[in-house]
Design a protein around this motif. Structure first.
Motif, PDB file in Angstrom:
ATOM      1  N   VAL A  36      39.480  46.002  32.998  1.00  0.00           N
ATOM      2  CA  VAL A  36      38.374  45.236  33.318  1.00  0.00           C
ATOM      3  C   VAL A  36      38.698  43.760  33.171  1.00  0.00           C
ATOM      4  N   ALA A  37      39.597  43.710  32.371  1.00  0.00           N
ATOM      5  CA  ALA A  37      40.058  41.937  31.987  1.00  0.00           C
ATOM      6  C   ALA A  37      41.127  41.598  33.388  1.00  0.00           C
ATOM      7  N   ILE A  38      41.704  42.685  33.839  1.00  0.00           N
ATOM      8  CA  ILE A  38      42.625  42.139  35.082  1.00  0.00           C
ATOM      9  C   ILE A  38      41.536  42.291  36.196  1.00  0.00           C
ATOM     10  N   THR A  39      40.827  43.007  36.403  1.00  0.00           N
ATOM     11  CA  THR A  39      39.911  42.912  37.540  1.00  0.00           C
ATOM     12  C   THR A  39      38.948  41.526  37.459  1.00  0.00           C
ATOM     13  N   THR A  43      39.039  38.585  40.165  1.00  0.00           N
ATOM     14  CA  THR A  43      37.808  38.037  40.793  1.00  0.00           C
ATOM     15  C   THR A  43      37.708  36.543  40.478  1.00  0.00           C
ATOM     16  N   LEU A  44      37.854  35.948  39.328  1.00  0.00           N
ATOM     17  CA  LEU A  44      37.935  34.483  39.127  1.00  0.00           C
ATOM     18  C   LEU A  44      38.737  33.799  39.831  1.00  0.00           C
ATOM     19  N   LEU A  45      40.004  34.466  40.413  1.00  0.00           N
ATOM     20  CA  LEU A  45      41.148  33.622  41.061  1.00  0.00           C
ATOM     21  C   LEU A  45      40.520  33.620  42.378  1.00  0.00           C
ATOM     22  N   VAL A  46      39.873  34.607  43.129  1.00  0.00           N
ATOM     23  CA  VAL A  46      39.504  34.550  44.247  1.00  0.00           C
ATOM     24  C   VAL A  46      38.243  33.799  44.542  1.00  0.00           C
ATOM     25  N   GLY A  47      37.455  33.944  43.538  1.00  0.00           N
ATOM     26  CA  GLY A  47      36.280  33.112  43.627  1.00  0.00           C
ATOM     27  C   GLY A  47      36.506  31.718  43.352  1.00  0.00           C
ATOM     28  N   ALA A  48      37.341  31.172  42.510  1.00  0.00           N
ATOM     29  CA  ALA A  48      37.729  29.863  42.561  1.00  0.00           C
ATOM     30  C   ALA A  48      38.352  29.443  43.903  1.00  0.00           C
ATOM     31  N   LEU A  49      39.139  30.149  44.478  1.00  0.00           N
ATOM     32  CA  LEU A  49      39.494  29.900  45.794  1.00  0.00           C
ATOM     33  C   LEU A  49      38.560  29.934  46.801  1.00  0.00           C
ATOM     34  N   ALA A  50      37.439  30.455  46.882  1.00  0.00           N
ATOM     35  CA  ALA A  50      36.479  30.555  47.768  1.00  0.00           C
ATOM     36  C   ALA A  50      35.444  29.383  47.349  1.00  0.00           C
ATOM     37  N   MET A  51      35.356  29.057  46.321  1.00  0.00           N
ATOM     38  CA  MET A  51      34.466  27.830  46.087  1.00  0.00           C
ATOM     39  C   MET A  51      34.991  26.417  46.163  1.00  0.00           C
ATOM     40  N   SER A  52      36.599  26.516  46.593  1.00  0.00           N
ATOM     41  CA  SER A  52      37.160  25.240  46.464  1.00  0.00           C
ATOM     42  C   SER A  52      37.072  24.562  48.056  1.00  0.00           C
ATOM     43  N   ARG A  53      36.927  25.457  48.902  1.00  0.00           N
ATOM     44  CA  ARG A  53      36.689  25.002  50.275  1.00  0.00           C
ATOM     45  C   ARG A  53      35.951  25.968  51.382  1.00  0.00           C
TER      46      ARG A  53
END
Length: 78
Positions: A36-39, A43-53
């Motif tokens: 769960v921690a790795i998932t 998810t947070l990494l991809v979400g941060a990328l998606a929110m940035s641009r």
């Protein structure tokens, strides 16, 4: 885009809540902490990328796809 993010958030929240309810209802032990921690981290990494641009360079595709084997390796290690 906000409708898509809202739908994804609601879907993930509903599925996680239902899963946790079943675990609690059946009295099951929780042995999925590293998975769960790795998932959540991926998810947070991809979400941060998606929110940035709103547009993405070509190199972001392979970088995001590389998170999958990296996640499997991290689950194996931990």
């Amino acid at each position: 885009f906000s409708q898509v993010y809202g739908a994804v958030t609601m879907n993930n929240t509903l599925c996680l809540g239902l899963f946790l309810y079943v675990v609690w209802l059946q009295g099951l032990s929780w042995t999925y902490t590293s998975e769960v921690a790795i998932t959540v981290g991926s998810t947070l990494l991809v979400g941060a990328l998606a929110m940035s641009r709103t547009t993405f360079k070509s190199w972001t595709g392979p970088a995001v796809l590389a998170l999958y084997p990296l996640s499997i390796y991290l689950v194996y290690v931990f």
